[in-house]
Design an enzyme around this catalytic site. Sequence first.
Site, PDB file in Angstrom:
ATOM      1  CG  HIS A  21      25.174 -93.102  30.933  1.00 57.92           C
ATOM      2  ND1 HIS A  21      24.772 -92.372  29.831  1.00 57.92           N
ATOM      3  CD2 HIS A  21      25.290 -92.209  31.944  1.00 57.92           C
ATOM      4  CE1 HIS A  21      24.676 -91.101  30.167  1.00 57.92           C
ATOM      5  NE2 HIS A  21      24.975 -90.971  31.436  1.00 57.92           N
ATOM      6  CG  HIS A  47      19.858 -90.387  29.580  1.00 58.43           C
ATOM      7  ND1 HIS A  47      19.803 -89.031  29.819  1.00 58.43           N
ATOM      8  CD2 HIS A  47      21.169 -90.711  29.479  1.00 58.43           C
ATOM      9  CE1 HIS A  47      21.036 -88.545  29.857  1.00 58.43           C
ATOM     10  NE2 HIS A  47      21.887 -89.543  29.656  1.00 58.43           N
ATOM     11  CD  GLU A  86      24.436 -87.280  31.036  1.00 57.50           C
ATOM     12  OE1 GLU A  86      24.465 -88.087  31.989  1.00 57.50           O
ATOM     13  OE2 GLU A  86      24.334 -87.640  29.855  1.00 57.50           O
ATOM     14  CB  SER A 129      23.713 -94.773  35.144  1.00 60.42           C
ATOM     15  OG  SER A 129      24.566 -93.674  34.842  1.00 60.42           O
TER      16      SER A 129
END
Length: 286
Positions: free
Chosen positions: A127, A132, A173, A192
């Site tokens: 993740h 990111h 997010e 993700s």
Amino acid sequence: MANEPLIRPIEAAPDWTVPQDWDAYTPQDHAMWDRLFERQASMLPGRAVSEFTDGLDVLRMTRKGIPDFAELSDRLMKLTGWQVVAVPGLVPDRVFFEHLANRRFVAARFIRSPEQLDYLQEPDVFHDVFGHVPLLAHPVFADYMQAYGEGGLKADGLGAIEYLARLYWYTVEFGLIRQGDALKLYGAGIVSSHGESLFALDDASPNRLGFDLKRVMRTRYRIDDYQQSYFVIDSFDDLLNHTTQMDFTPLYRELESLTDLDVDTVLPEDKVLNRGTQAYVRAKML
């Protein structure tokens, strides 16, 4: 960011960083990364914002095992001045903000087990790094993340972290963006996640609403399932401008006098791109 007080592990430095210890990863760990990477990388072209897929390419993130943070940071530093640093897991809010403000992205070093393939509550290395890091190769988004960290340090002193946490949640997010005539994914929690990569764009259940800073900061979010509302930005430049061209202090004071909004709320003044049926969450309540 963490919602509860955390105790720094003995092996962590004062800034909560730890060695990645790349050599300690097992073949099974690398195989899990490869499995997750192949599944996401094959479905994201045409769905994720082009800057994300460009980031994967320029950083040479591939299906070849968990990346070495030192090598990844070397490439990233040359592009936007960012580094990836390993941490044991979640870190205190102020530590998180200080790292971002200094262009350091904190990433967990552990990877999920096969039993956690589709969901785990605490972010893992897949993740954090796959989700990111690619956008940190984009100069405007990289600047946004640094500005967010600086804003977080200020919010911490004003007792306003919850409002800023909502901004992070609904942009970094779980954000959507317009690109041409289509909506694309850019939030790390979506790109993700195999299931949410489909749900966020294709399902009739969630609301898709135009981004408004105050509206986002009023809106609760859920951490245990797909989102019931997504907010859509027009560009990364617009997102950056929201964090660099205004003082949030008066906004925080205004928000204190307003009620929080539930995750499925649609206001009359909202710019509604899709009014969701909320069928997904209703079916789970039966």
